[in-house]
Design an enzyme around this catalytic site. Structure first.
Site, PDB file in Angstrom:
ATOM      1  N   TYR A  84       0.981  -1.174   0.022  1.00 62.64           N
ATOM      2  CA  TYR A  84      -0.040   0.054   0.062  1.00 62.64           C
ATOM      3  C   TYR A  84       1.130   1.207  -0.067  1.00 62.64           C
ATOM      4  CZ  TYR A  84      -3.776   3.409   0.900  1.00 62.64           C
ATOM      5  OH  TYR A  84      -4.536   4.278   0.760  1.00 62.64           O
ATOM      6  N   PHE A 136      -7.286  21.447 -24.891  1.00 63.11           N
ATOM      7  CA  PHE A 136      -7.684  20.265 -25.010  1.00 63.11           C
ATOM      8  C   PHE A 136      -8.849  19.757 -23.869  1.00 63.11           C
ATOM      9  CE2 PHE A 136      -7.583  15.814 -24.031  1.00 63.11           C
ATOM     10  CZ  PHE A 136      -7.480  15.390 -25.439  1.00 63.11           C
ATOM     11  N   THR A 137      -9.614  18.912 -24.579  1.00 58.98           N
ATOM     12  CA  THR A 137     -11.007  18.764 -23.955  1.00 58.98           C
ATOM     13  C   THR A 137     -10.735  18.590 -22.422  1.00 58.98           C
ATOM     14  OG1 THR A 137     -10.670  16.434 -24.278  1.00 58.98           O
ATOM     15  CG2 THR A 137     -11.839  17.671 -26.013  1.00 58.98           C
ATOM     16  N   ASP A 227       2.037  20.450 -20.268  1.00 56.49           N
ATOM     17  CA  ASP A 227       1.272  19.112 -20.584  1.00 56.49           C
ATOM     18  C   ASP A 227       2.220  17.979 -21.679  1.00 56.49           C
ATOM     19  OD1 ASP A 227      -0.161  16.962 -21.529  1.00 56.49           O
ATOM     20  OD2 ASP A 227      -2.020  18.160 -21.934  1.00 56.49           O
ATOM     21  N   LYS A 270       0.138   7.655 -23.498  1.00 59.87           N
ATOM     22  CA  LYS A 270       0.545   7.919 -24.846  1.00 59.87           C
ATOM     23  C   LYS A 270       2.014   7.701 -25.022  1.00 59.87           C
ATOM     24  CE  LYS A 270      -3.658  10.530 -24.695  1.00 59.87           C
ATOM     25  NZ  LYS A 270      -4.329  10.311 -23.197  1.00 59.87           N
ATOM     26  N   ARG A 394     -12.954  15.583 -34.281  1.00 62.50           N
ATOM     27  CA  ARG A 394     -12.329  16.760 -33.439  1.00 62.50           C
ATOM     28  C   ARG A 394     -12.753  17.920 -34.070  1.00 62.50           C
ATOM     29  NH1 ARG A 394     -10.071  15.133 -28.525  1.00 62.50           N
ATOM     30  NH2 ARG A 394     -12.399  14.782 -28.673  1.00 62.50           N
ATOM     31  N   PHE A 461     -18.909  14.786 -26.232  1.00 65.48           N
ATOM     32  CA  PHE A 461     -18.535  13.932 -27.558  1.00 65.48           C
ATOM     33  C   PHE A 461     -18.167  12.734 -27.367  1.00 65.48           C
ATOM     34  CE2 PHE A 461     -14.978  15.959 -25.502  1.00 65.48           C
ATOM     35  CZ  PHE A 461     -14.215  14.810 -24.854  1.00 65.48           C
TER      36      PHE A 461
HETATM   37  C1  P61 Z   1      -6.822  11.078 -26.855  1.00 62.29           C
HETATM   38  F1  P61 Z   1     -11.395  12.277 -27.266  1.00 62.29           F
HETATM   39  N1  P61 Z   1      -6.029  12.341 -24.918  1.00 62.29           N
HETATM   40  O1  P61 Z   1      -5.854  11.947 -27.430  1.00 62.29           O
HETATM   41  P1  P61 Z   1      -5.964  10.911 -20.097  1.00 62.29           P
HETATM   42  N2  P61 Z   1      -3.643  15.792 -22.427  1.00 62.29           N
HETATM   43  C2  P61 Z   1      -3.477  15.552 -23.554  1.00 62.29           C
HETATM   44  C3  P61 Z   1      -4.408  14.347 -24.170  1.00 62.29           C
HETATM   45  O2  P61 Z   1      -4.142  13.772 -25.254  1.00 62.29           O
HETATM   46  C4  P61 Z   1      -5.029  13.665 -23.150  1.00 62.29           C
HETATM   47  C5  P61 Z   1      -4.879  14.181 -21.754  1.00 62.29           C
HETATM   48  C6  P61 Z   1      -4.207  15.169 -21.393  1.00 62.29           C
HETATM   49  C7  P61 Z   1      -6.769  11.149 -25.497  1.00 62.29           C
HETATM   50  C8  P61 Z   1      -7.692  10.359 -24.671  1.00 62.29           C
HETATM   51  C9  P61 Z   1      -8.875  11.253 -24.558  1.00 62.29           C
HETATM   52  O3  P61 Z   1     -11.513  14.589 -25.536  1.00 62.29           O
HETATM   53  C10 P61 Z   1     -10.892  13.526 -25.259  1.00 62.29           C
HETATM   54  O4  P61 Z   1      -4.874   9.866 -19.684  1.00 62.29           O
HETATM   55  C11 P61 Z   1      -2.738  16.212 -24.778  1.00 62.29           C
HETATM   56  O5  P61 Z   1      -6.857  10.483 -21.228  1.00 62.29           O
HETATM   57  O6  P61 Z   1      -6.882  11.268 -18.788  1.00 62.29           O
HETATM   58  C12 P61 Z   1      -5.862  12.448 -23.492  1.00 62.29           C
HETATM   59  O7  P61 Z   1      -5.253  12.271 -20.460  1.00 62.29           O
HETATM   60  C13 P61 Z   1      -5.912  13.094 -20.547  1.00 62.29           C
HETATM   61  C14 P61 Z   1      -9.678  11.216 -26.030  1.00 62.29           C
HETATM   62  C15 P61 Z   1      -9.235  12.209 -23.847  1.00 62.29           C
HETATM   63  C16 P61 Z   1     -10.755  12.318 -25.995  1.00 62.29           C
HETATM   64  C17 P61 Z   1     -10.216  13.423 -24.058  1.00 62.29           C
HETATM   65  O8  P61 Z   1      -7.421  10.254 -27.406  1.00 62.29           O
END
Ligand code: P61
Length: 469
Positions: A84, A136-137, A227, A270, A394, A461
């Site tokens: 833990y 970013f979303t 980021d 990623k 997008r 979305f």
């Molecule tokens: C992606 F449709 N990305 O691109 P988490 N920062 C950045 C990202 O690209 C990102 C996160 C933070 C995704 C997954 C995803 O609108 C969407 O590990 C530059 O996914 O929590 C994630 O990181 C967030 C797809 C997220 C989406 C949001 O496919």
């Protein structure tokens, strides 16, 4: 149109090279027939997020958590220390982040948005502005939920899919300075800088830009947070396209870039080649104490942050693998191979080709559709119907609504993203994808748009539903 394929090497004017790995385990693919695809898509409300992955043939929804881990990462999983508190894998992760990103203090989180939540809660006071290089979303939502007001200060070229500027992720320093002058430095929470800008097409930030940004923010006493989700890919573009960096390894460029910032958050799903994981890392000791206190409320103890020990081990190993030059090159150049094929066929995509995905310009596919008929969502539906390939909208759906007025945000970019997972698909898969895009391009004139039937409150979305007009 005369169509002639070129090998990857010919596209780049040199001899070809191949992926720096071979395949040890395979996952069979399945393709359902057209009638079954039509039914699956209708049941999913024309939203590719609502499809079952068993109904998908080549899955280009995202590069997030979809990479293939190496044999070393899988071996590392077996060394998971599931204590833990104080798991050895946490210390391995901390060491990997310190070594490759250079920040002093590390807080693990279950994925990127867990880290975004923590930094937003700790670093934003209600009513403060948060300038960033395009939204970013999830990032923007967490900033808004913490009471921040997001302001886009990316350069104008980023909003133009046809501009071929090499660093379209750059912050426009004049826009940032004007915001600081207008609102006062004390009303800026921090600058939110993304390494390769996802929504702009995976466009990088130059080293010159981050240096200048550092100088400007330091002059005003404003913090600069990164980021770092696809910062390794950003480092590759600096190496390839910025004067003075051609002979430096990716690892050195990554370190130097991060040195110009005060801290970073990361979706390790990623660049870092893992299926789950994230972190927040920061140099300021006091801020770290606050963050590591908050992480125990929302994620888990500060030495696991919602992850199993084995996940942290896979991440530590993945970080080291992710900065190897031959890995990054083969990853980004595979994306480029697909993009060059499409460009040769004069299919409109965002240029320059970014690091993680090809973004189709849906406005130019469907000039007869208004943005309220959701051209990018429509194109994602068409690709799935044609071949079972899954992509992602997008555009206006992803951009959501203005929190103050409730109106649709109307981004200039209306894009459909073909996102390439790392170490998963072959060049032959890319050829199949390209041919499916060509088929959708061929039937573009007779394609009808979509009508929005339902949207949820947050990040619409993901769960919105549509019907065919
Ligand atoms: C992606 F449709 N990305 O691109 P988490 N920062 C950045 C990202 O690209 C990102 C996160 C933070 C995704 C997954 C995803 O609108 C969407 O590990 C530059 O996914 O929590 C994630 O990181 C967030 C797809 C997220 C989406 C949001 O496919």
């Amino acid at each position: 149109m005369s169509i002639h394929l070129q090998t990857m090497g010919q596209q780049s004017g040199r001899r070809s090279w191949a992926e720096p790995w071979k395949i040890k385990m395979v996952e069979p693919l399945r393709m359902i027939d057209r009638t079954a695809r039509e039914q699956a898509l209708a049941e999913a409300g024309y939203n590719t997020f609502l499809l079952r992955s068993d109904d998908v043939y080549i899955d280009l929804l995202t590069d997030s958590g979809t990479s293939a881990m190496s044999d070393r990462q899988w071996a590392g999983m077996m060394t998971g220390d599931e204590a833990y508190a104080g798991s050895r894998n946490y210390y391995n992760l901390e060491a990997a982040i310190r070594r490759h990103y250079g920040y002093r203090h590390v807080v693990p989180t279950h994925q990127g948005r867990g880290a975004e939540h923590l930094i937003s809660q700790v670093a934003i006071r209600r009513g403060q502005f948060v300038p960033g290089n395009m939204y970013f979303t999830t990032t923007r939502l967490h900033q808004e939920l913490a009471g921040g007001i997001f302001v886009d200060v990316i350069c104008d070229e980023a909003h133009d899919p046809q501009s071929t500027a090499p660093f379209k992720g750059n912050v426009d320093l004049a826009k940032l300075e004007a915001l600081i002058d207008r609102e006062g430095a004390e009303n800026i929470a921090y600058v939110s800088l993304a390494g390769t800008v996802n929504m702009a097409g995976g466009q990088p930030v130059s080293m010159a830009n981050v240096r200048a940004l550092r100088e400007l923010t330091a002059r005003h006493g404003i913090r600069l947070y990164l980021d770092a989700t696809r910062m390794v890919e950003n480092a590759f573009f600096i190496q390839q396209n910025e004067d003075g960096w051609g002979d430096k390894p990716i690892a050195a460029i990554l370190r130097e870039f991060c040195e110009h910032t005060d801290g970073a958050w990361m979706s390790a799903k990623k660049d870092s080649l893992v299926n789950i994981g994230g972190w927040l890392a920061i140099n300021d000791r006091d801020l770290f104490e606050e963050l590591r206190n908050l992480v125990v409320v929302y994620e888990g103890l500060h030495t696991y942050g919602g992850l199993a020990g084995r996940d942290m081990e896979a991440m530590a190993i993945g970080i080291a693998e992710s900065v190897a030059d031959e890995h990054v090159r083969s990853r980004v150049e595979q994306v480029r191979y697909l993009g060059e094929l499409l460009s040769e066929w004069e299919i409109p995509i965002v240029r320059p080709i970014g690091g993680h995905a090809i973004f189709l310009d849906a406005r130019r596919f469907y000039p007869h559709l208004s943005q309220d008929e959701f051209p990018a969502q429509t194109l994602a539906a068409e690709l799935y119907l044609d071949s079972g390939i899954r992509s992602m909208e997008r555009g206006i759906v992803s951009a959501g609504r203005d929190p103050a007025t409730g109106e649709h945000n109307r981004p200039r970019l209306e894009l459909t993203r073909l996102t390439i997972p790392r170490r998963v698909y072959t060049q032959a898969h890319m050829d199949v994808v390209a041919e499916s895009v060509l088929a959708a391009w061929g039937s573009r004139a007779s394609t009808r748009g979509l009508k929005l039937l339902y949207e949820p409150k947050y990040l619409r979305f993901f769960q919105a539903r549509f019907e065919r007009l």
